[in-house]
Design a protein around this motif. Structure first.
Motif, mmCIF file in Angstrom:
data_model
loop_
_atom_site.group_PDB
_atom_site.id
_atom_site.type_symbol
_atom_site.label_atom_id
_atom_site.label_comp_id
_atom_site.label_asym_id
_atom_site.label_seq_id
_atom_site.Cartn_x
_atom_site.Cartn_y
_atom_site.Cartn_z
ATOM 1 N N PHE A 1 35.412 -8.240 17.308
ATOM 2 C CA PHE A 1 35.649 -8.126 15.866
ATOM 3 C C PHE A 1 34.374 -8.438 15.088
ATOM 4 O O PHE A 1 34.047 -7.751 14.126
ATOM 5 C CB PHE A 1 36.762 -9.088 15.446
ATOM 6 C CG PHE A 1 37.023 -9.108 13.969
ATOM 7 C CD1 PHE A 1 37.679 -8.058 13.356
ATOM 8 C CD2 PHE A 1 36.593 -10.176 13.197
ATOM 9 C CE1 PHE A 1 37.915 -8.075 11.990
ATOM 10 C CE2 PHE A 1 36.822 -10.200 11.842
ATOM 11 C CZ PHE A 1 37.485 -9.139 11.224
ATOM 12 N N ALA A 2 33.646 -9.445 15.512
ATOM 13 C CA ALA A 2 32.436 -9.852 14.804
ATOM 14 C C ALA A 2 31.320 -8.817 14.953
ATOM 15 O O ALA A 2 30.535 -8.618 14.030
ATOM 16 C CB ALA A 2 31.959 -11.207 15.317
ATOM 17 N N ASN A 3 31.250 -8.161 16.102
ATOM 18 C CA ASN A 3 30.176 -7.202 16.344
ATOM 19 C C ASN A 3 30.544 -5.768 15.972
ATOM 20 O O ASN A 3 29.702 -4.891 16.079
ATOM 21 C CB ASN A 3 29.766 -7.232 17.828
ATOM 22 C CG ASN A 3 29.089 -8.523 18.195
ATOM 23 O OD1 ASN A 3 28.525 -9.199 17.352
ATOM 24 N ND2 ASN A 3 29.155 -8.868 19.472
ATOM 25 N N ASP A 4 31.767 -5.531 15.595
ATOM 26 C CA ASP A 4 32.258 -4.181 15.298
ATOM 27 C C ASP A 4 31.976 -3.218 16.452
ATOM 28 O O ASP A 4 31.635 -2.059 16.259
ATOM 29 C CB ASP A 4 31.627 -3.627 14.017
ATOM 30 C CG ASP A 4 32.134 -4.333 12.779
ATOM 31 O OD1 ASP A 4 33.282 -4.823 12.809
ATOM 32 O OD2 ASP A 4 31.400 -4.384 11.785
ATOM 33 N N SER A 5 32.120 -3.704 17.679
ATOM 34 C CA SER A 5 31.798 -2.877 18.838
ATOM 35 C C SER A 5 33.032 -2.233 19.467
ATOM 36 O O SER A 5 32.913 -1.601 20.498
ATOM 37 C CB SER A 5 31.065 -3.715 19.886
ATOM 38 O OG SER A 5 31.884 -4.763 20.331
ATOM 39 N N ALA A 6 34.198 -2.408 18.870
ATOM 40 C CA ALA A 6 35.409 -1.814 19.427
ATOM 41 C C ALA A 6 36.273 -1.303 18.287
ATOM 42 O O ALA A 6 36.105 -1.677 17.132
ATOM 43 C CB ALA A 6 36.177 -2.856 20.240
ATOM 44 N N THR A 7 37.215 -0.448 18.651
ATOM 45 C CA THR A 7 38.119 0.064 17.637
ATOM 46 C C THR A 7 39.143 -1.014 17.282
ATOM 47 O O THR A 7 39.310 -2.000 18.000
ATOM 48 C CB THR A 7 38.843 1.325 18.137
ATOM 49 O OG1 THR A 7 39.661 0.962 19.253
ATOM 50 C CG2 THR A 7 37.860 2.398 18.537
ATOM 51 N N ILE B 1 38.779 -15.031 22.731
ATOM 52 C CA ILE B 1 37.346 -15.075 22.433
ATOM 53 C C ILE B 1 36.746 -13.672 22.479
ATOM 54 O O ILE B 1 35.945 -13.304 21.616
ATOM 55 C CB ILE B 1 36.620 -16.034 23.403
ATOM 56 C CG1 ILE B 1 37.003 -17.471 23.083
ATOM 57 C CG2 ILE B 1 35.106 -15.843 23.339
ATOM 58 C CD1 ILE B 1 36.498 -18.481 24.084
ATOM 59 N N TYR B 2 37.155 -12.868 23.459
ATOM 60 C CA TYR B 2 36.643 -11.501 23.555
ATOM 61 C C TYR B 2 37.053 -10.688 22.330
ATOM 62 O O TYR B 2 36.249 -9.911 21.796
ATOM 63 C CB TYR B 2 37.139 -10.839 24.840
ATOM 64 C CG TYR B 2 36.565 -9.462 25.048
ATOM 65 C CD1 TYR B 2 35.237 -9.311 25.428
ATOM 66 C CD2 TYR B 2 37.334 -8.330 24.855
ATOM 67 C CE1 TYR B 2 34.692 -8.057 25.616
ATOM 68 C CE2 TYR B 2 36.801 -7.074 25.040
ATOM 69 C CZ TYR B 2 35.487 -6.932 25.420
ATOM 70 O OH TYR B 2 34.951 -5.691 25.596
#
Length: 62
Positions: free
Chosen positions: A26-32, A20-21
């Motif tokens: 992935f949905a928020n584009d908050s990580a590489t 889920i994390y």
């Protein structure tokens, strides 16, 4: 109370949380991409290991 089943349930829950994390990042584009892949793969490994442990452990009554 079977310790293997409890450990399998904990692994399964950790796997679900990891998947889920990874999906949320992935949905928020908050990580590489590398971070998302690490969380996704670890979540999948924990999930599959937990399900396998719960399935293969036999219930033994006292």
């Amino acid at each position: 109370m079977n310790l293997k089943r409890i450990f399998g349930a904990i692994l399964t829950i950790l796997g679900i949380v990891g998947l889920i994390y990874a999906a949320v990042t992935f949905a928020n584009d908050s990580a590489t991409t590398k971070q998302m892949m690490v969380f996704g793969v670890l979540g999948l490994i924990f999930f599959v290991a937990g399900i396998g442990l719960v399935k293969t452990t036999k219930d033994e009554g006292l």
